[in-house]
Enzyme design. Structure first.
Site, PDB file in Angstrom:
ATOM      1  N   ASP A 216      -3.016  51.833  15.918  1.00  0.00           N
ATOM      2  CA  ASP A 216      -2.435  53.145  15.616  1.00  0.00           C
ATOM      3  C   ASP A 216      -2.011  53.170  14.151  1.00  0.00           C
ATOM      4  O   ASP A 216      -1.412  52.211  13.647  1.00  0.00           O
ATOM      5  CB  ASP A 216      -1.223  53.410  16.519  1.00  0.00           C
ATOM      6  CG  ASP A 216      -0.687  54.823  16.353  1.00  0.00           C
ATOM      7  OD1 ASP A 216      -1.176  55.708  17.057  1.00  0.00           O
ATOM      8  OD2 ASP A 216       0.220  55.015  15.522  1.00  0.00           O
ATOM      9  N   GLU A 259      -5.024  59.495  15.931  1.00  0.00           N
ATOM     10  CA  GLU A 259      -4.968  58.434  14.927  1.00  0.00           C
ATOM     11  C   GLU A 259      -5.041  57.043  15.561  1.00  0.00           C
ATOM     12  O   GLU A 259      -4.682  56.042  14.936  1.00  0.00           O
ATOM     13  CB  GLU A 259      -3.683  58.560  14.091  1.00  0.00           C
ATOM     14  CG  GLU A 259      -2.400  58.358  14.858  1.00  0.00           C
ATOM     15  CD  GLU A 259      -1.819  59.644  15.431  1.00  0.00           C
ATOM     16  OE1 GLU A 259      -0.595  59.694  15.610  1.00  0.00           O
ATOM     17  OE2 GLU A 259      -2.588  60.586  15.706  1.00  0.00           O
TER      18      GLU A 259
END
Length: 355
Positions: A216, A259
């Site tokens: 992430d 993301e």
């Protein structure tokens, strides 16, 4: 004329609704978002409208991850289906043309066979040289026609073989595109779901180790808020490039959503996977982010990584759930780090979640 005007006014109304939604939710007016809201305005895609309404009712907004998911789930596959249908129609057309040519060739073969039979009968009863000459000339003419027909069939089949080969390549390209994230060039969520299931089944059957990394981007929202979505896209490409440069061979890399990224590492035990994860983390951090429009240096991007390893009795969901918990622990413990299920932070995090 009236009908054309009505259609113009109707579509303009849809466009105004779409732009109004983008404006009120302060989203970027990029083609993907416009298409989502235009389809929403038409009401033709009920499942899309339902998920948007539910998401807005729940959180009052649509994040980039939400928009990605909605587009991938409710719109992108429709485009793929349409393209496959077009290729399929061309294949059917090609087959129809070949069948027609084959039909003509079969008819010519029947006619030629009849000519041979007729010539055989006539030759057996011919009494003069002139009669024989006439029969032979007729036969030569039929043979010439048959040769031309066969040549035309051969040429058509060669062309058809080439055309169908090109169409097969088109289908392969469409298939590959449907499994690829267009922004980063990595596999998309559909690709990840398909490949991790295969990898898990193979590892459980063979007894070989299998590890999973969930990645992430740290503070990704602040990049979007501070510098705009174009810079956010640049950040995603940067991480995607780092993954491509670090991950090789049979390893599976995908954009998991928003993301987040995922890496499946077959034949890789937990400690080896930690080494790979840290290489990725360092590779991302080593790249300097620069704003393309101004050349301004925006700093460095960091990532957090969660690592899990397949256990006997596991399924895909259990493997992903543990990697996700490790990622959550990495974020909670300062970001820019790698945490695996053997680390004490993971144990504490799991305990806190249960409590």
């Amino acid at each position: 004329m009236v009908k054309l005007l009505d259609e113009h006014e109707r579509t303009m109304a849809f466009a105004q609704v779409a732009l109004g939604q983008i404006r009120s939710l302060r989203q970027t007016a990029i083609p993907r978002n416009y298409e989502i809201w235009y389809v929403y305005a038409t009401g033709y895609n009920a499942p899309l409208n339902k998920i948007i309404n539910e998401t807005l009712a729940r959180s009052g907004k649509l994040t980039e991850a939400d928009l990605d998911h909605i587009y991938e789930t409710y719109l992108s596959h429709i485009k793929t289906t349409e393209r496959i249908d077009k290729v399929g129609a061309r294949v059917i057309g090609e087959i129809d043309d070949v069948i027609k040519v084959l039909g003509d060739a079969l008819a010519m073969t029947g006619s030629y066979d009849a000519s041979l039979s007729d010539a055989t009968k006539k030759l057996s009863s011919a009494e003069s040289r002139e009669q024989i000459k006439s029969i032979v000339e007729t036969l030569l003419h039929s043979t010439s026609e048959m040769r031309e027909t066969n040549k035309a069939l051969e040429d058509r089949l060669t062309l058809s073989r080439s055309e169908i080969s090109n169409l097969q390549q088109s289908l392969e390209a469409i298939r590959a595109e449907s499994l690829t994230d267009p922004l980063t060039g990595l596999g998309n969520r559909k690709y990840f779901d398909r490949m991790i299931d295969m990898a898990v089944q193979g590892a459980l059957a063979s007894g070989e180790p299998l590890s999973l990394l969930l990645v992430d981007i740290d503070h990704f929202k602040s990049f979007n808020d501070s510098y705009g979505h174009l810079t956010g896209d640049q950040v995603l490409r940067l991480v995607g490039l780092s993954l491509k440069q670090t991950i090789k061979g049979q390893d599976i890399t995908a954009r998991y959503g928003g993301e987040e990224f995922a890496v499946v590492l077959p034949n890789t035990a937990l400690r080896q996977a930690l080494t790979v994860a840290d290489h990725i983390r360092r590779a991302v951090m080593a790249k300097e982010l620069k704003k393309k429009s101004t050349g301004e240096i925006l700093g460095r991007v960091t990532i957090s990584v969660g690592v899990s390893m397949l256990k006997q009795g596991d399924d895909t969901d259990a493997l992903i759930e543990r990697a996700d918990a490790c990622l959550y622990a990495a974020k909670r413990n300062g970001r820019n780090r790698v945490i695996c299920e053997a680390d004490p932070e993971f144990t504490v995090e799991t305990h806190n979640r249960v409590a």
